[in-house]
Design an enzyme around this catalytic site. Structure first.
Site, PDB file in Angstrom:
ATOM      1  N   HIS A 544      22.647 -15.132 -18.473  1.00 55.13           N
ATOM      2  CA  HIS A 544      23.172 -15.071 -17.093  1.00 55.13           C
ATOM      3  C   HIS A 544      24.364 -14.118 -16.997  1.00 55.13           C
ATOM      4  O   HIS A 544      24.737 -13.709 -15.902  1.00 55.13           O
ATOM      5  CB  HIS A 544      23.492 -16.475 -16.545  1.00 55.13           C
ATOM      6  CG  HIS A 544      24.807 -17.046 -16.937  1.00 55.13           C
ATOM      7  ND1 HIS A 544      24.940 -18.034 -17.887  1.00 55.13           N
ATOM      8  CD2 HIS A 544      26.063 -16.783 -16.506  1.00 55.13           C
ATOM      9  CE1 HIS A 544      26.216 -18.350 -17.996  1.00 55.13           C
ATOM     10  NE2 HIS A 544      26.918 -17.608 -17.178  1.00 55.13           N
ATOM     11  N   ASP A 597      18.788 -19.380 -21.498  1.00 55.76           N
ATOM     12  CA  ASP A 597      19.965 -18.570 -21.136  1.00 55.76           C
ATOM     13  C   ASP A 597      20.575 -17.950 -22.399  1.00 55.76           C
ATOM     14  O   ASP A 597      21.619 -18.391 -22.887  1.00 55.76           O
ATOM     15  CB  ASP A 597      20.976 -19.469 -20.405  1.00 55.76           C
ATOM     16  CG  ASP A 597      22.112 -18.679 -19.795  1.00 55.76           C
ATOM     17  OD1 ASP A 597      22.012 -17.442 -19.749  1.00 55.76           O
ATOM     18  OD2 ASP A 597      23.105 -19.308 -19.354  1.00 55.76           O
ATOM     19  N   GLY A 689      33.814 -18.031 -17.294  1.00 56.82           N
ATOM     20  CA  GLY A 689      34.432 -17.043 -18.179  1.00 56.82           C
ATOM     21  C   GLY A 689      34.220 -17.382 -19.645  1.00 56.82           C
ATOM     22  O   GLY A 689      34.347 -16.530 -20.508  1.00 56.82           O
ATOM     23  N   SER A 691      31.325 -18.534 -20.524  1.00 58.76           N
ATOM     24  CA  SER A 691      29.896 -18.298 -20.657  1.00 58.76           C
ATOM     25  C   SER A 691      29.600 -17.232 -21.699  1.00 58.76           C
ATOM     26  O   SER A 691      30.297 -16.221 -21.778  1.00 58.76           O
ATOM     27  CB  SER A 691      29.331 -17.824 -19.327  1.00 58.76           C
ATOM     28  OG  SER A 691      29.250 -18.899 -18.474  1.00 58.76           O
ATOM     29  N   GLY A 692      28.530 -17.444 -22.443  1.00 60.84           N
ATOM     30  CA  GLY A 692      28.113 -16.470 -23.457  1.00 60.84           C
ATOM     31  C   GLY A 692      28.788 -16.709 -24.787  1.00 60.84           C
ATOM     32  O   GLY A 692      28.334 -16.251 -25.825  1.00 60.84           O
TER      33      GLY A 692
HETATM   34  C1  4AZ Z   1      30.495 -20.635 -15.660  1.00 57.49           C
HETATM   35  O1  4AZ Z   1      30.582 -20.528 -14.432  1.00 57.49           O
HETATM   36  C2  4AZ Z   1      30.503 -21.995 -16.263  1.00 57.49           C
HETATM   37  N1  4AZ Z   1      31.470 -26.673 -17.431  1.00 57.49           N
HETATM   38  C3  4AZ Z   1      30.409 -22.127 -17.622  1.00 57.49           C
HETATM   39  C4  4AZ Z   1      30.428 -23.389 -18.180  1.00 57.49           C
HETATM   40  C5  4AZ Z   1      30.536 -24.477 -17.385  1.00 57.49           C
HETATM   41  C6  4AZ Z   1      30.654 -24.360 -16.015  1.00 57.49           C
HETATM   42  C7  4AZ Z   1      30.640 -23.099 -15.444  1.00 57.49           C
HETATM   43  C8  4AZ Z   1      30.540 -25.835 -18.008  1.00 57.49           C
HETATM   44  O2  4AZ Z   1      30.399 -19.633 -16.383  1.00 57.49           O
END
Ligand code: 4AZ
Length: 740
Positions: A544, A597, A689, A691-692
């Site tokens: 994503h 993902d 932020g 993420s990944g």
């Molecule tokens: C995001 O928006 C995100 N609480 C990543 C992880 C989580 C929520 C949002 C987990 O990248």
């Protein structure tokens, strides 16, 4: 014989001539004098300052006795001479209308009929909103003239922000004018505007005094949606209860805003202020000097406050000031106030030890509503709850999930395991597949007890070629004990530089504690996503993170730069930077469900491993993470939901949550390609932020990439775990695409 004109004929001729002459003169006089007097209608507007007068509200109404008295005084003054004494003054705005040209009455009628006037006084607590007629349901009318006279309290200035502005492009057709005055005097014109302005960049005007005039003029052609604008916030509040909120709440408040609410309740009562939601940016400095809410004389709040944070004052007056500066904004707050009797601070409510009042129905519901757990003490639980020995009640679905929710393990006792699971001697359940695999998966190691494997019995390592090694610790000792190198392969991975052993609810990581952690930036912009190093040239991240949006081509390698060996975002210039050669998102990634993902990024050139840059180990395809296992998440993401990213790399420990329980909590959205981890009581989680980035698990003295931060329902909410891509499920895919 010709006859000459007779006497009568001469008289007739003279009279006729005189009549014609009179007519010509009359016409000439009419043409040059009377006709030129029929001027087109003009309205002159202007203002004059009446000195030595203090403004009273009644002056807003020209029918009031006060207005008439002042008007008489002014007329008397104007007839004699101006007196210039300059303290305390009132500004009078006037309009003078002049005659309408003959034959054009109909046009003027039409102009008058299609014009409207509105008057607003920005005095009460509510935000004043003005909209073009019909907005947002229909476009503004053609051929119209509308004006809004906006007034504030004496001594205040007005701030008007257009959060929606969509007019015809051509200002000679339709336009809005904003005047620093109550009348349309060119001298006080602040701006003439038409076209479109994005809500993210709203048009904002500040008057120099407490008045402002907005006019909308439209012609026949093309009508657009129009506009909506808001006047500044704050005001006086009274009564025994009420509410107010930050500008635009629950949307983001604007920068550089100050609002003040003065609350006054009946004498003898005290005030209790409650913030159901409170999210005010702390900015980079993390204290309340940037944006804040000040309860004057009592406390100053900023950041994210727990739901229903309360402040009480032992007085019948309270002043609340909200201030935002020019940097980062957030969603703000809503607030309610009510009175309470000094002798009974919690009428009809349960009073917590910390003085909060909570609804009696929240007592013994398994949640810490008081904040100090006093609502959960000494509970008699109903059948839907686990009765913990220590007197707490916890939701039944937390039973046997591998997490000690009671705090005294009552909820994890006598748990039978599901089919496909093995029950350890300590009652923990682990996957059947983990039994006798050479690893101590039960915390008490009972999954390895009594294993009579023919192959590699009493050995310390099984090689990829099936050979059994009996010498102690054959892995990564520099000798090829297996003969196929499998005991010496990947020896660089998953080792922390430190032997001792924003994320929400985490803490700063040590330098080089997560040397596989990568910060992905869209070129020349701040951190966007995390990633993990798995080899000299490959990173693993979330699919994503590499999906295009309307503005940025995230799927293009050229968009990105990767920072390796980074600890704080401030050190970016010193860290190792790589561009991206190739991005491989998983072909089955589903942008609606976030299934699969995961994505791979190939660096434009290999990196040399060092103390600060190292790969994380990849788990085996068969690895299963039992519920309750501790994993570590790391990243520079938001340190609270909706908040800003961290500067220093953050880390936090969370625990694997049983997938069935998680699927229930997440309304059936969990697939087998996802792993859930978190702290179900809330407060610790990955966030935007992160993420990944990696979810790492410690095993065999190394860290393995158990998951990739993927999604969640907000951040750190109770009963809402973080969702991670289940990396073992993609082990073969990673090998196929990267060779690693
Ligand atoms: C995001 O928006 C995100 N609480 C990543 C992880 C989580 C929520 C949002 C987990 O990248």
């Amino acid at each position: 014989k010709k006859r000459g004109p007779g006497k009568v004929g001469i008289i007739v001729a003279v009279v006729t001539l005189a009549a014609v002459l009179a007519l010509i003169i009359g016409l000439l006089v009419w043409h040059f004098h009377c006709k030129s007097d029929l001027k087109s209608q003009k309205i002159y507007t202007g203002s004059l300052r009446i000195t030595n007068q203090v403004f009273v509200d009644a002056y807003e109404n020209s029918d009031s006795a006060e207005f008439k008295e002042l008007a008489n005084q002014v007329m008397a003054q104007v007839r004699t001479k101006f007196k210039l004494i300059c303290f305390g003054s009132v500004i009078a705005y006037y309009e003078s209308e002049f005659a309408v040209p003959a034959g054009q009455e109909a046009a003027v009628d039409q102009a008058v009929n299609t014009s409207m006037r509105f008057t607003q006084h920005a005095k009460s607590s509510a935000e004043k909103i003005i909209t073009s007629p019909g907005f947002p349901d229909k476009p503004y009318a053609p051929d119209s003239f509308v004006q809004w006279q906006l007034r504030g309290d004496p001594g205040h200035v007005l701030k008007l922000s257009f959060d929606t502005f969509n007019l015809e492009e051509n200002c000679s057709n339709d336009f809005v004018r904003v005047y620093d005055s109550l009348v349309a005097v060119d001298k006080h014109l602040m701006e003439e505007e038409c076209g479109f302005y994005s809500p993210s960049n709203p048009l904002t005007f500040i008057s120099s005094r407490n008045v402002m005039l907005v006019t909308l003029v439209t012609n026949k052609e093309e009508n657009f949606p129009g506009f909506r604008a808001q006047l500044a916030c704050g005001g006086k509040l009274s009564g025994t209860s009420g509410s107010f909120k930050s500008p635009n709440f629950p949307s983001y408040y604007p920068p550089n805003k100050t609002c003040q609410w003065d609350i006054e309740v009946p004498d003898g009562k005290y005030i209790k202020l409650r913030f159901p939601k409170f999210m005010v940016s702390t900015g980079s400095l993390n204290h309340c000097s940037e944006d804040y809410v000040q309860i004057v004389g009592k406390s100053t709040l900023c950041g994210q406050q727990p739901a229903n944070t309360m402040v009480t004052v032992n007085s019948n007056k309270m002043t609340v000031v909200f201030k935002s500066d020019s940097s980062q904004v957030d969603r703000g707050f809503n607030a309610t106030y009510e009175v309470f009797e000094p002798t009974d601070p919690c009428p009809d409510k349960f009073q917590c030890d910390n003085k909060r009042c909570v609804n009696p129905s929240l007592r013994c519901d398994g949640w810490n509503d008081c904040g100090d757990s006093t609502d959960e003490r000494n509970c008699k639980c109903d059948a839907s709850m686990i009765q913990c020995r220590n007197g707490f009640c916890k939701p039944m679905f937390w039973r046997c999930d591998g997490v000690n929710d009671c705090g005294d393990d009552t909820d994890e006792l006598n748990c039978g395991c599901k089919s496909g699971e093995f029950q350890c001697k300590n009652n923990q359940c682990v996957s059947e597949k983990l039994k006798c695999d050479g690893n101590r998966d039960c915390k008490d190691g009972s999954d390895e007890d009594g294993c009579s494997r023919d192959m590699c019995k009493d050995s310390t390592f099984m090689c990829s070629n099936g050979k059994c090694i009996t010498k102690p610790n054959p892995m990564c000792d520099g000798q090829d004990d297996c003969g196929d190198g499998s005991d010496e392969s990947n020896c660089n991975c998953g080792k922390k530089a430190y032997t001792k052993s924003r994320i929400v609810g985490g803490q700063d990581a040590d330098v080089s504690e997560f040397p596989w952690q990568v910060s992905l930036h869209v070129k020349n912009t701040p951190h966007v996503c995390g990633a993990s190093i798995i080899s000299e040239q490959w990173l693993v991240t979330a699919a994503h993170c590499v999906q295009d949006d309307a503005k940025i081509k995230y799927s293009q390698p050229g968009t990105w730069e990767a920072y390796l060996g980074l600890h704080t975002q401030k050190e970016k210039p010193k860290s190792t930077k790589r561009l991206i050669k190739q991005i491989i998102p998983h072909k089955n990634y589903n942008s609606y469900t976030y299934d699969n993902d995961i994505a791979l990024m190939e660096l434009d050139s290999p990196v040399t491993f060092s103390e600060t840059i190292r790969p994380i180990c990849l788990p085996a395809a068969t690895d299963v993470y039992p519920a309750g296992e501790t994993v570590t998440i790391s990243g520079w993401g938001a340190t609270r939901e909706g908040g800003g990213g961290a500067t220093v790399l953050q880390k936090a420990n969370v625990r694997i949550i049983n997938s069935t329980v998680c699927d229930e909590l997440m309304s059936g959205q969990i697939t087998s390609r996802m792993t859930c981890a978190g702290v179900l009581s809330g407060g610790v989680d990955a966030c935007q932020g992160d993420s990944g980035g990696p979810m790492s698990i410690f095993s065999n003295e190394r860290m393995y990439l158990a998951g990739v931060v993927s999604w969640g329902d907000g951040c750190a909410r109770r009963n809402k775990p973080g969702i991670y891509t289940n990396v073992p499920k993609f082990r073969a895919w990673i090998k196929e695409k990267t060779g690693v």
